[in-house]
Motif scaffolding. Structure first.
Motif, short mmCIF file in Angstrom:
data_model
loop_
_atom_site.label_atom_id
_atom_site.label_comp_id
_atom_site.label_asym_id
_atom_site.label_seq_id
_atom_site.Cartn_x
_atom_site.Cartn_y
_atom_site.Cartn_z
N PHE A 1 4.79 5.88 -2.61
CA PHE A 1 3.42 6.37 -2.67
C PHE A 1 2.72 5.94 -3.95
CE2 PHE A 1 6.06 9.33 -0.28
CZ PHE A 1 5.40 9.32 0.94
N CYS A 2 1.38 5.98 -3.91
CA CYS A 2 0.62 5.70 -5.11
C CYS A 2 0.79 6.89 -6.06
CB CYS A 2 -0.86 5.51 -4.77
SG CYS A 2 -1.69 7.01 -4.22
N ARG A 3 0.29 6.73 -7.26
CA ARG A 3 0.47 7.76 -8.27
C ARG A 3 -0.04 9.13 -7.81
NH1 ARG A 3 1.69 8.09 -13.47
NH2 ARG A 3 2.08 5.87 -13.52
N SER A 4 -1.25 9.16 -7.26
CA SER A 4 -1.82 10.47 -6.94
C SER A 4 -1.13 11.11 -5.73
CB SER A 4 -3.34 10.39 -6.76
OG SER A 4 -3.68 10.06 -5.45
N HIS A 5 -0.71 10.28 -4.74
CA HIS A 5 0.00 10.87 -3.61
C HIS A 5 1.44 11.27 -3.98
CE1 HIS A 5 -3.21 9.31 -0.76
NE2 HIS A 5 -3.10 10.60 -0.50
N ALA A 6 2.04 10.53 -4.91
CA ALA A 6 3.38 10.92 -5.38
C ALA A 6 3.30 12.26 -6.11
CB ALA A 6 3.94 9.83 -6.30
N GLY B 1 -4.21 4.93 5.32
CA GLY B 1 -5.60 4.89 4.89
C GLY B 1 -5.76 4.86 3.38
N CYS B 2 -4.67 5.13 2.66
CA CYS B 2 -4.77 5.10 1.19
C CYS B 2 -4.77 3.65 0.73
CB CYS B 2 -3.62 5.88 0.56
SG CYS B 2 -3.68 5.81 -1.25
N PRO B 3 -5.80 3.25 -0.01
CA PRO B 3 -5.90 1.84 -0.40
C PRO B 3 -5.10 1.49 -1.65
CG PRO B 3 -7.82 3.05 -1.17
CD PRO B 3 -6.93 4.06 -0.48
N HIS C 1 0.82 -1.20 0.00
CA HIS C 1 0.00 0.00 0.00
C HIS C 1 0.86 1.26 0.00
CE1 HIS C 1 -3.76 -2.08 0.50
NE2 HIS C 1 -3.20 -2.83 1.42
N CYS C 2 0.27 2.30 -0.54
CA CYS C 2 0.85 3.63 -0.49
C CYS C 2 1.13 3.99 0.97
CB CYS C 2 -0.18 4.57 -1.11
SG CYS C 2 0.09 6.30 -0.87
N LYS C 3 2.20 4.76 1.22
CA LYS C 3 2.60 5.08 2.59
C LYS C 3 1.64 6.03 3.31
CE LYS C 3 6.49 4.81 4.47
NZ LYS C 3 6.91 4.06 5.65
#
Ligand code: ZN
Length: 237
Positions: free
Chosen positions: A45-50, A28-30, A23-25
């Motif tokens: 991180f996931c794409r949007s959080h990165a 709560g991000c799935p 999971h993204c760091k």
């Protein structure tokens, strides 16, 4: 017995590592973290959080709005006005002027593609110099962000966040490149063939995200870091 326990430990450690990467760091991000990329962006991180991290300097906290910064801007401007001869203020102004002087020739935003973050960072200083932006405005941006972080009930206190936030403000002090072409064409309006002027405009602002914000931010920190304590002391209350 001992062996069995060891095996269990090894297994649970492996499991912990595994979930960390699933999971993204951001808690709560799935979403899964993005795969390793060529552009060197964070793979925790996931794409949007990165992407968010790249733009704001923190994966958790967005940029301060102009309205949020306004009260600190007023206070800092007043302080700078009263302390223009302060040794640290003068030192910071001299250092920012040094960044201007060493920035080399100005380059249109159109031509920045393909340059390294370091080069684009230098071009940003050339752009500010050519736009006639006072070095004091750069010092102001640095201190405004410092005050905002200091008074934030939920601050992000990393130097990266401070640097990126200041770099964003500084970045906005100089505008991008603008081109405008006019050409006369003829067009049917009703039954008449009339000449009209067709206007094409191209506006290009250098990107305000990613590594270049870190590069500019590090420059600002190096130039203005020493004035921070003096301002904090005076603006404490
Ligand atoms: Zn995420």
């Amino acid at each position: 017995m001992r062996n069995a326990r060891n095996q269990h430990q090894v297994r649970s450690r492996a499991k912990a590592v595994d979930t960390e990467h699933k999971h993204c760091k951001v808690i709560g991000c799935p979403h899964p973290p993005r795969a390793a990329t060529r552009n060197g962006l964070d793979t925790r991180f996931c794409r949007s959080h990165a992407d968010f991290y790249s733009r704001h300097g923190s994966p958790y906290k967005g940029s301060y709005s102009a309205a949020q910064l306004q009260p600190y801007r007023k206070v800092v401007r007043k302080w700078l006005k009263e302390n223009r001869e302060n040794v640290w203020v003068r030192n910071a102004v001299t250092r920012v002027r040094g960044l201007y002087d060493r920035a080399g020739p100005h380059e249109e935003a159109f031509r920045l593609a393909g340059m390294s973050a370091q080069e684009r960072g230098r071009k940003a200083w050339a752009r500010l110099r050519n736009a006639g932006v006072s070095p004091l405005k750069v010092v102001e941006a640095w201190l405004v962000v410092d005050q905002a972080i200091m008074h934030d009930p939920q601050p992000v206190e990393t130097s990266e966040f401070h640097r990126v936030q200041a770099a964003k403000l500084v970045h906005r002090l100089a505008s991008g490149s603008h081109k405008r072409w006019e050409r006369e064409i003829r067009r049917m309006v009703g039954v008449a063939n009339v000449p009209i002027v067709e206007v094409t405009e191209l506006h290009k602002y250098p990107q305000s995200r990613g590594k270049v914000l870190r590069v500019i931010g590090a420059d600002i920190d190096e130039a203005c870091g020493l004035v921070t304590e003096a301002a904090r002391r005076d603006l404490q209350d």
